[in-house]
Write a protein that holds these residues in place. Structure first.
Motif, mmCIF file in Angstrom:
data_model
loop_
_atom_site.group_PDB
_atom_site.id
_atom_site.type_symbol
_atom_site.label_atom_id
_atom_site.label_comp_id
_atom_site.label_asym_id
_atom_site.label_seq_id
_atom_site.Cartn_x
_atom_site.Cartn_y
_atom_site.Cartn_z
ATOM 1 N N GLY A 42 7.447 9.270 7.692
ATOM 2 C CA GLY A 42 7.681 7.955 7.099
ATOM 3 C C GLY A 42 6.363 7.228 6.974
ATOM 4 N N ARG A 72 0.179 11.498 2.350
ATOM 5 C CA ARG A 72 1.432 11.557 1.622
ATOM 6 C C ARG A 72 1.856 13.026 1.607
ATOM 7 N NH1 ARG A 72 0.626 10.730 -3.492
ATOM 8 N NH2 ARG A 72 -1.638 10.827 -3.385
ATOM 9 N N ALA A 112 4.022 4.549 8.200
ATOM 10 C CA ALA A 112 3.954 3.922 9.521
ATOM 11 C C ALA A 112 3.245 2.582 9.541
ATOM 12 C CB ALA A 112 3.265 4.872 10.482
ATOM 13 N N ASP A 148 -6.087 0.383 -0.361
ATOM 14 C CA ASP A 148 -7.294 0.041 0.409
ATOM 15 C C ASP A 148 -8.423 -0.413 -0.523
ATOM 16 O OD1 ASP A 148 -5.995 0.661 2.711
ATOM 17 O OD2 ASP A 148 -7.026 2.565 3.069
ATOM 18 N N LYS A 168 0.842 -1.196 0.000
ATOM 19 C CA LYS A 168 0.000 0.000 0.000
ATOM 20 C C LYS A 168 0.871 1.238 0.000
ATOM 21 C CE LYS A 168 -3.174 2.281 3.235
ATOM 22 N NZ LYS A 168 -4.170 2.090 4.291
ATOM 23 N N GLY A 175 -4.513 5.365 -1.054
ATOM 24 C CA GLY A 175 -5.890 4.899 -1.096
ATOM 25 C C GLY A 175 -6.135 3.707 -2.015
ATOM 26 N N LYS A 177 -1.858 17.398 -1.423
ATOM 27 C CA LYS A 177 -2.578 17.276 -0.152
ATOM 28 C C LYS A 177 -2.716 18.607 0.579
ATOM 29 C CE LYS A 177 -3.242 12.885 -0.614
ATOM 30 N NZ LYS A 177 -4.577 12.288 -0.696
HETATM 31 P P1 ADP Z 1 -4.121 8.924 -1.333
HETATM 32 O O1 ADP Z 1 -4.630 7.681 -1.997
HETATM 33 O O2 ADP Z 1 -4.113 10.115 -2.249
HETATM 34 O O3 ADP Z 1 -2.787 8.718 -0.680
HETATM 35 P P2 ADP Z 1 -6.324 8.566 0.576
HETATM 36 O O4 ADP Z 1 -6.867 9.464 1.648
HETATM 37 O O5 ADP Z 1 -7.307 8.080 -0.446
HETATM 38 O O6 ADP Z 1 -5.129 9.331 -0.125
HETATM 39 O O7 ADP Z 1 -5.689 7.284 1.252
HETATM 40 C C1 ADP Z 1 -4.587 7.342 2.050
HETATM 41 C C2 ADP Z 1 -4.393 6.019 2.774
HETATM 42 O O8 ADP Z 1 -3.014 5.853 3.067
HETATM 43 C C3 ADP Z 1 -5.098 5.966 4.109
HETATM 44 O O9 ADP Z 1 -5.430 4.635 4.426
HETATM 45 C C4 ADP Z 1 -4.010 6.489 5.064
HETATM 46 O O10 ADP Z 1 -4.209 6.122 6.391
HETATM 47 C C5 ADP Z 1 -2.773 5.879 4.482
HETATM 48 N N1 ADP Z 1 -1.523 6.615 4.708
HETATM 49 C C6 ADP Z 1 -1.102 7.728 4.064
HETATM 50 N N2 ADP Z 1 0.121 8.099 4.512
HETATM 51 C C7 ADP Z 1 0.482 7.211 5.454
HETATM 52 C C8 ADP Z 1 1.653 7.039 6.290
HETATM 53 N N3 ADP Z 1 2.688 7.873 6.234
HETATM 54 N N4 ADP Z 1 1.670 5.997 7.141
HETATM 55 C C9 ADP Z 1 0.601 5.152 7.213
HETATM 56 N N5 ADP Z 1 -0.503 5.242 6.460
HETATM 57 C C10 ADP Z 1 -0.566 6.250 5.595
#
Ligand code: ADP
Length: 468
Positions: free
Chosen positions: A345, A291, A347, A11, A5, A8, A296
């Motif tokens: 980073g 990110r 996490a 997920d 991952k 998003g 963002k």
């Molecule tokens: P995008 O797909 O544009 O990154 P979304 O809000 O659709 O944004 O999804 C982001 C997903 O990634 C979420 O599940 C979020 O918790 C996770 N996420 C983003 N950055 C991190 C990070 N640094 N560590 C852990 N999970 C992260």
């Protein structure tokens, strides 16, 4: 998403196949590369070790692993020279890596012996598969895939998978309509090929489906999206409530529901501890997980951070990405170590859940946001989102209306620090009135953003595209 991952899409890729199986008669499977990051404990068996893939004028063999860890059959293509790397994307040969993945995925579908009705590709890495299926259906013809149709989903139009068009021939797209579909302003773009050649297109919110047809958000492809708008549908992503549920979440300090929010305070205490902040439970915690990229709205965060801290709130940030934003977060933390908690980073899952559970307010001031998941996760966890009215954020967050008691967050229009700050202040005023705040929290917690409705729309779309 347990396999890999970066945002998003991870997920969505794990939740959608499971939801499709749950809503009806769809035999959905997932195919993805076996990344170095993938936990090998999730793999059930090695299905093939000799999948033959026609590649660069020869034949390469790849192994294929099988898993059911996401509640739907999953096939993982094992080609270490391409995927045993420290991250998912970001290499000079990304186009070659994912072109190979697509070729291997189609070889696998053939080997499995039952041609699929629909191949659903996500984002530019799957553009090669859209192109290849189109090529196989044309001219010479390939009886195996004669009835297979394609759906191409855009999760983020900004990532286009651009590469040197000189490589197209080696990748197997030497000439004709399919070759030309890749060409975009002197480069080759796997995204553009997918958009040109797929039978049907979708994106992850209705608002974003409209926005990408405009010059401002079309990234040079708005003309193509306007041209194909009768083939373009917006379906808002759902939330996997098996994974994101404060009543059962194994990652969080205490459980809670819309009826009984007491556990949320325990989660707040736990969050403050994790970030070595004073356990001052009265003060609001304003959080962001994203990110660290311009998309963002991090430049707005940078502009308002000082003013936000002046209100006395805590600020907690989790993010990986651009150095300039990591430096900004570090400087903010150094400046106010008792108010600011940061994790720079990627996490993994647990910390993201703990922040969602423990925070009061969640910021998503995105410049653009195809769908966004964190605002929906926040709502489920009684954490009130403050968002810019763009893409999926506009579709899923309703501005709180004090007079009527409706709405589940705070939304601003202009992409400006003032507009963001205005919404944060509004949220903080409401936070100071516990009954009002409870109302907003509960409105959000009761919002139904489950996958069920979205999966039904995908089923309809698959049926439609299968008939074309
Ligand atoms: P995008 O797909 O544009 O990154 P979304 O809000 O659709 O944004 O999804 C982001 C997903 O990634 C979420 O599940 C979020 O918790 C996770 N996420 C983003 N950055 C991190 C990070 N640094 N560590 C852990 N999970 C992260």
């Amino acid at each position: 998403m347990p396999f890999a991952k970066t945002g998003g899409l991870g997920d969505v890729a794990s939740a959608l196949p499971k939801a499709l199986r749950a809503v009806g008669d769809v035999d959905a499977s997932l195919v993805l590369p076996l990344y170095e990051q993938t936990d090998r404990g999730l793999l059930r068996e090695r299905l093939f070790d000799d999948l033959a893939v026609e590649w660069m004028g020869g034949t390469r063999r790849a192994a294929v692993w099988y898993s059911e860890a996401i509640g739907a059959p999953t096939f993982l293509i094992d080609a270490p020279e391409y995927f045993a790397r420290p991250s998912v994307y970001g290499f000079r040969d990304d186009h070659e890596r994912f072109a190979f993945f697509c070729r291997a995925a189609l070889a696998l579908l053939r080997r499995l012996g039952a041609p699929p009705d629909v191949v659903h590709g996500n984002d530019w890495p799957s553009g090669f598969a859209m192109a290849e299926l189109k090529a196989r259906r044309g001219g010479g013809g390939d009886a195996y895939y004669a009835r297979t149709r394609t759906l191409f989903s855009i999760h983020n139009l900004a990532y286009q998978g651009a590469f040197d068009p000189g490589s197209l021939a080696a990748l197997g797209f030497a000439y004709g309509e399919v070759h030309d579909a890749f060409l975009a302003e002197g480069a080759a773009s796997a995204l553009k090929a997918g958009l040109m050649l797929a039978d049907m297109l979708s994106t992850v919110s209705r608002r974003y489906a409209y926005e990408i047809q405009t010059r401002e958000q079309g990234y040079g492809l708005d003309w193509l999206l306007r041209m194909r708008r009768d083939r373009l549908v917006g379906i808002t992503n759902g939330v996997d409530y098996d994974v994101w549920n404060p009543a059962t979440d194994p990652h969080i300090a205490a459980h809670f529901t819309a009826e009984d929010l007491a556990g949320k305070l325990e989660c707040k205490r736990d969050l403050l501890r994790r970030f070595s902040l004073p356990e001052d439970l009265e003060r609001p915690v304003i959080a962001i997980i994203s990110r660290l990229v311009a998309q963002k709205g991090y430049d707005l965060i940078q502009q308002v951070a000082g003013r936000v801290l002046e209100t006395g709130a805590f600020f907690v940030a989790l993010g990986a990405g651009a150095q300039q934003y990591e430096d900004f977060l570090q400087a903010l933390r150094d400046h106010a170590p008792h108010r600011v908690g940061i994790y720079k980073g990627y996490a993994g899952e647990a910390l993201a859940h703990q922040i969602e559970a423990g925070a009061d307010i969640f910021l998503m001031p995105s410049l653009y946001e195809p769908c966004g998941l964190n605002q929906m996760y926040s709502m489920r966890y009684g954490t009130v989102p403050v968002v810019r009215a763009t893409g999926g954020l506009d579709d899923t967050v309703e501005n709180f209306d004090r007079a009527r008691g409706t709405g589940n967050g705070f939304k601003f229009q202009a992409y400006s620090a003032d507009a963001l700050l205005g919404s944060i202040y509004e949220a903080l005023y409401c936070y100071a009135e516990p009954e009002i705040w409870r109302r907003i929290q509960v409105n959000g917690m009761r919002a139904d953003n489950s996958w069920q409705a979205a999966a039904r729309k995908y089923v309809e779309l698959y049926q439609l595209v299968a008939r074309t």
